[in-house]
Design an enzyme around this catalytic site. Structure first.
Site, mmCIF file in Angstrom:
data_model
loop_
_atom_site.group_PDB
_atom_site.id
_atom_site.type_symbol
_atom_site.label_atom_id
_atom_site.label_comp_id
_atom_site.label_asym_id
_atom_site.label_seq_id
_atom_site.Cartn_x
_atom_site.Cartn_y
_atom_site.Cartn_z
ATOM 1 C CE LYS A 1 -25.162 1.591 55.508
ATOM 2 N NZ LYS A 1 -26.216 1.845 54.549
ATOM 3 C CD GLN B 1 -29.819 1.728 54.187
ATOM 4 O OE1 GLN B 1 -28.819 2.368 54.535
ATOM 5 N NE2 GLN B 1 -29.719 0.529 53.657
ATOM 6 C CG ASP C 1 -24.515 5.761 50.009
ATOM 7 O OD1 ASP C 1 -23.814 4.794 50.367
ATOM 8 O OD2 ASP C 1 -25.701 5.915 50.349
HETATM 9 N N1 GUN Z 1 -29.112 -0.107 50.569
HETATM 10 C C1 GUN Z 1 -28.360 -1.230 50.390
HETATM 11 N N2 GUN Z 1 -27.054 -0.907 50.287
HETATM 12 C C2 GUN Z 1 -26.972 0.433 50.400
HETATM 13 C C3 GUN Z 1 -25.880 1.346 50.369
HETATM 14 O O1 GUN Z 1 -24.714 0.992 50.208
HETATM 15 N N3 GUN Z 1 -26.219 2.659 50.527
HETATM 16 C C4 GUN Z 1 -27.502 3.062 50.684
HETATM 17 N N4 GUN Z 1 -27.719 4.375 50.808
HETATM 18 N N5 GUN Z 1 -28.523 2.254 50.707
HETATM 19 C C5 GUN Z 1 -28.266 0.941 50.578
#
Ligand code: GUN
Length: 282
Positions: free
Chosen positions: A53, A97, A120
């Site tokens: 990211k 996350q 998200d």
């Molecule tokens: N952990 C695994 N995939 C994701 C995601 O798409 N967003 C977030 N916030 N955590 C994750």
């Protein structure tokens, strides 16, 4: 004839090019889209996702604002951080996350994020909009899977879709998206008695379970679209949930792992971040 590959890496490029143009226009107005990412503790998978990211943000000129906390942070303190970011003018998107440590109420933390910064799409507000047939911020994985399915040009109206995942990250928002497009959707989960019974009827089969080799050729309807969002690390390799070599001879379209859902999901996060920034500056 073997299935056609759905190239997520290539499709992601187009989304990133558009996001970069939008970032450029914001920079001309002296505003820089900013994504604030909170991570609690570190495990190899979360570290890798967060790094991806960060690199994507850097390549587009989006500010990556990172907060890493020890696993002993209290829920109260974590909620304070989220609330501060909600009111911080320069933060346009907030991403916590997952997974969070078991001592923290994940649902409470997610639902403290302001819906307008919820890039998200995990808050009850944004998931609720989707249930109403409207789209606020939509889960990046679900959005990316829908785009991959649509890229095949096959009709969604009346199609049978089967999703092996019932989380708010993937299965639930994707079910709403597909339902809103006229598909008949089945969600499978741990308590599903006979997974194959459902997968064999699916014109569109999506899996995000985390079990390599879960989806075997005999579980797939001939000519189906197969989307593999599974991520399984085995020694130095990343595998999906689908027995790719066997299933590619049954399906009509299939995503590779890596190079399918993963790059598209990061691109959709960049899209959501720019969308949040544009909304907050309009
Ligand atoms: N952990 C695994 N995939 C994701 C995601 O798409 N967003 C977030 N916030 N955590 C994750």
């Amino acid at each position: 004839m073997p299935a056609q590959l759905i190239d997520g890496k290539e499709m992601a490029k187009a989304i990133l090019i558009q996001a970069k143009k939008d970032v450029g226009q914001m920079l001309e107005r002296r505003a820089r889209p900013t994504l604030s990412v909170i991570q609690v503790g570190s495990d190899p998978a979360s570290d890798l996702y967060v790094e991806k990211k960060k690199l994507a943000c850097q390549s587009l000129g989006i500010e990556f604002d990172f907060y890493l906390y020890d696993t002993n942070i209290s829920q109260r303190d974590l909620l304070i951080v989220v609330k501060e970011l909600n009111s911080k003018f320069h933060t346009h998107g907030i991403l916590v996350q997952l997974p969070l440590p078991g001592s923290i109420d994940t649902e409470k933390v997610i639902n403290t994020i302001s819906p307008i910064k919820d890039v998200d799409g995990f808050t009850a507000f944004n998931l609720g909009l989707l249930e109403h047939g409207k789209e606020g911020f939509v889960s990046c994985t679900a959005q990316s899977i829908l785009k991959l399915i649509e890229s095949t040009g096959q009709p969604l109206e009346g199609a049978n879709a089967c999703i092996a995942n019932h989380s708010i990250l993937v299965g639930r928002p994707l079910a709403s998206l597909l339902l809103n497009k006229g598909a008949t959707v089945t969600i499978c989960h741990k308590q599903t008695k006979d997974l194959a019974e459902h997968t064999r009827k699916a014109d569109i089969l999506v899996t995000a379970v985390g079990k390599p080799g879960l989806i075997k050729a005999e579980m797939v309807k001939p000519g189906a679209i197969v989307i593999d969002a599974g991520i399984n690390r085995q020694s130095n390799k990343i595998l999906g949930d689908v027995d790719f070599e066997a299933v590619k001879d049954v399906a009509s379209f299939i995503t590779p792992v890596p190079g399918g859902v993963g790059p598209m999901t990061v691109a959709c996060l960049m899209h959501n971040t720019v969308k949040a920034a544009l909304l907050q500056h309009s």
